[in-house]
Motif scaffolding. Sequence first.
Motif, PDB file in Angstrom:
ATOM      1  N   UNK A   1       0.858  -1.189   0.000  1.00 38.75           N
ATOM      2  CA  UNK A   1       0.000   0.000   0.000  1.00 38.75           C
ATOM      3  C   UNK A   1       0.890   1.234   0.000  1.00 38.75           C
ATOM      4  N   UNK A   2       0.379   2.312  -0.567  1.00 39.93           N
ATOM      5  CA  UNK A   2       1.117   3.569  -0.590  1.00 39.93           C
ATOM      6  C   UNK A   2       1.413   4.009   0.833  1.00 39.93           C
ATOM      7  N   UNK A   3       2.576   4.632   0.993  1.00 40.25           N
ATOM      8  CA  UNK A   3       2.928   5.157   2.298  1.00 40.25           C
ATOM      9  C   UNK A   3       4.428   5.220   2.485  1.00 40.25           C
ATOM     10  N   UNK A   4       4.807   5.617   3.685  1.00 42.16           N
ATOM     11  CA  UNK A   4       6.221   5.733   4.029  1.00 42.16           C
ATOM     12  C   UNK A   4       6.621   4.533   4.872  1.00 42.16           C
ATOM     13  N   UNK A   5       7.808   4.007   4.575  1.00 43.16           N
ATOM     14  CA  UNK A   5       8.303   2.792   5.219  1.00 43.16           C
ATOM     15  C   UNK A   5       9.730   2.998   5.712  1.00 43.16           C
ATOM     16  N   UNK A   6      10.130   2.119   6.610  1.00 45.48           N
ATOM     17  CA  UNK A   6      11.511   2.044   7.075  1.00 45.48           C
ATOM     18  C   UNK A   6      11.940   0.590   6.968  1.00 45.48           C
ATOM     19  N   UNK A   7      13.112   0.379   6.340  1.00 48.28           N
ATOM     20  CA  UNK A   7      13.692  -0.947   6.288  1.00 48.28           C
ATOM     21  C   UNK A   7      14.971  -0.917   7.116  1.00 48.28           C
ATOM     22  N   UNK A   8      15.096  -1.850   8.049  1.00 47.23           N
ATOM     23  CA  UNK A   8      16.273  -1.924   8.910  1.00 47.23           C
ATOM     24  C   UNK A   8      17.055  -3.186   8.596  1.00 47.23           C
ATOM     25  N   UNK A   9      18.319  -2.992   8.206  1.00 44.12           N
ATOM     26  CA  UNK A   9      19.223  -4.088   7.887  1.00 44.12           C
ATOM     27  C   UNK A   9      20.180  -4.248   9.074  1.00 44.12           C
ATOM     28  N   UNK A  10      20.201  -5.400   9.700  1.00 47.87           N
ATOM     29  CA  UNK A  10      21.012  -5.631  10.900  1.00 47.87           C
ATOM     30  C   UNK A  10      22.452  -5.990  10.514  1.00 47.87           C
ATOM     31  N   UNK A  11      23.203  -4.957  10.147  1.00 43.10           N
ATOM     32  CA  UNK A  11      24.566  -5.121   9.633  1.00 43.10           C
ATOM     33  C   UNK A  11      25.547  -5.564  10.711  1.00 43.10           C
ATOM     34  N   UNK A  12      25.447  -5.018  11.907  1.00 46.17           N
ATOM     35  CA  UNK A  12      26.382  -5.364  12.980  1.00 46.17           C
ATOM     36  C   UNK A  12      26.351  -6.838  13.314  1.00 46.17           C
ATOM     37  N   UNK A  13      25.157  -7.390  13.450  1.00 48.02           N
ATOM     38  CA  UNK A  13      25.019  -8.824  13.733  1.00 48.02           C
ATOM     39  C   UNK A  13      25.593  -9.662  12.596  1.00 48.02           C
ATOM     40  N   UNK A  14      25.341  -9.209  11.346  1.00 47.72           N
ATOM     41  CA  UNK A  14      25.858  -9.939  10.188  1.00 47.72           C
ATOM     42  C   UNK A  14      27.383  -9.981  10.211  1.00 47.72           C
ATOM     43  N   UNK A  15      28.021  -8.826  10.365  1.00 41.72           N
ATOM     44  CA  UNK A  15      29.486  -8.804  10.336  1.00 41.72           C
ATOM     45  C   UNK A  15      30.088  -9.538  11.530  1.00 41.72           C
ATOM     46  N   UNK A  16      29.427  -9.504  12.675  1.00 40.63           N
ATOM     47  CA  UNK A  16      29.908 -10.280  13.827  1.00 40.63           C
ATOM     48  C   UNK A  16      29.852 -11.772  13.511  1.00 40.63           C
ATOM     49  N   UNK A  17      28.801 -12.202  12.834  1.00 34.75           N
ATOM     50  CA  UNK A  17      28.681 -13.626  12.487  1.00 34.75           C
ATOM     51  C   UNK A  17      29.725 -14.051  11.455  1.00 34.75           C
ATOM     52  N   UNK A  18      30.220 -13.086  10.674  1.00 35.60           N
ATOM     53  CA  UNK A  18      31.242 -13.367   9.661  1.00 35.60           C
ATOM     54  C   UNK A  18      32.650 -13.278  10.245  1.00 35.60           C
ATOM     55  N   UNK A  19      32.723 -12.919  11.525  1.00 32.92           N
ATOM     56  CA  UNK A  19      34.007 -12.771  12.232  1.00 32.92           C
ATOM     57  C   UNK A  19      34.925 -11.764  11.539  1.00 32.92           C
ATOM     58  N   UNK A  20      34.305 -10.664  11.073  1.00 33.41           N
ATOM     59  CA  UNK A  20      35.057  -9.583  10.449  1.00 33.41           C
ATOM     60  C   UNK A  20      35.731  -8.774  11.545  1.00 33.41           C
ATOM     61  N   UNK A  21      37.016  -8.513  11.411  1.00 32.36           N
ATOM     62  CA  UNK A  21      37.759  -7.733  12.391  1.00 32.36           C
ATOM     63  C   UNK A  21      37.314  -6.276  12.314  1.00 32.36           C
ATOM     64  N   UNK A  22      36.757  -5.784  13.436  1.00 32.66           N
ATOM     65  CA  UNK A  22      36.244  -4.411  13.469  1.00 32.66           C
ATOM     66  C   UNK A  22      36.697  -3.686  14.728  1.00 32.66           C
ATOM     67  N   UNK A  23      37.956  -3.772  15.073  1.00 36.01           N
ATOM     68  CA  UNK A  23      38.489  -3.121  16.276  1.00 36.01           C
ATOM     69  C   UNK A  23      37.690  -3.587  17.492  1.00 36.01           C
ATOM     70  N   UNK A  24      37.120  -2.655  18.240  1.00 35.81           N
ATOM     71  CA  UNK A  24      36.412  -3.016  19.470  1.00 35.81           C
ATOM     72  C   UNK A  24      34.964  -3.425  19.229  1.00 35.81           C
ATOM     73  N   UNK A  25      34.260  -2.644  18.434  1.00 38.57           N
ATOM     74  CA  UNK A  25      32.841  -2.884  18.186  1.00 38.57           C
ATOM     75  C   UNK A  25      32.536  -2.532  16.742  1.00 38.57           C
ATOM     76  N   UNK A  26      31.440  -3.055  16.222  1.00 37.78           N
ATOM     77  CA  UNK A  26      31.090  -2.713  14.842  1.00 37.78           C
ATOM     78  C   UNK A  26      30.748  -1.229  14.711  1.00 37.78           C
ATOM     79  N   UNK A  27      31.135  -0.639  13.586  1.00 35.98           N
ATOM     80  CA  UNK A  27      30.791   0.751  13.304  1.00 35.98           C
ATOM     81  C   UNK A  27      29.306   0.861  12.947  1.00 35.98           C
ATOM     82  N   UNK A  28      28.861   0.035  12.009  1.00 38.47           N
ATOM     83  CA  UNK A  28      27.453   0.021  11.615  1.00 38.47           C
ATOM     84  C   UNK A  28      26.729  -1.061  12.403  1.00 38.47           C
TER      85      UNK A  28
END
Length: 116
Positions: free
Chosen positions: A56-83
């Motif tokens: 339906x017509x209207x305004x929406x928000x889509x949230x992509x959980x990037x921090x959880x994804x990169x943590x699951x990939x064991x990407x080195x991100x210093x102390x905590x994920x930026x995104x």
Amino acid sequence: MGKLTTHILDLSCGKPAANVKIELKRLGEDGDLVKETFTNDDGRVDAPLLAGKELVSGEYVMEFHAGDYFASQKVSMADQPFLTIVTVRFQLADPDADYHIPLLLSPFGYQVYKGS
């Protein structure tokens, strides 16, 4: 009837981003959660986020959980994920149109656009 789709590419490894949690909310009085899903091995969702009478017509928000994804990939991100959560706010004007929202993602930045 139209549909809303998305896909995510992980630019840090040049592959689709699998198992990313996506939350879709329709803005309005309640800000209701419309759908919660995860990307498949191709970085896409198995079915459109919205299709047919759901879109339906209207305004929406889509949230992509990037921090959880990169943590699951064991990407080195210093102390905590930026995104942590990439939030995209957008308008759907025509319920009969097809909308596609791709996300190009890395641990430190992203790009989103209206695809076709």
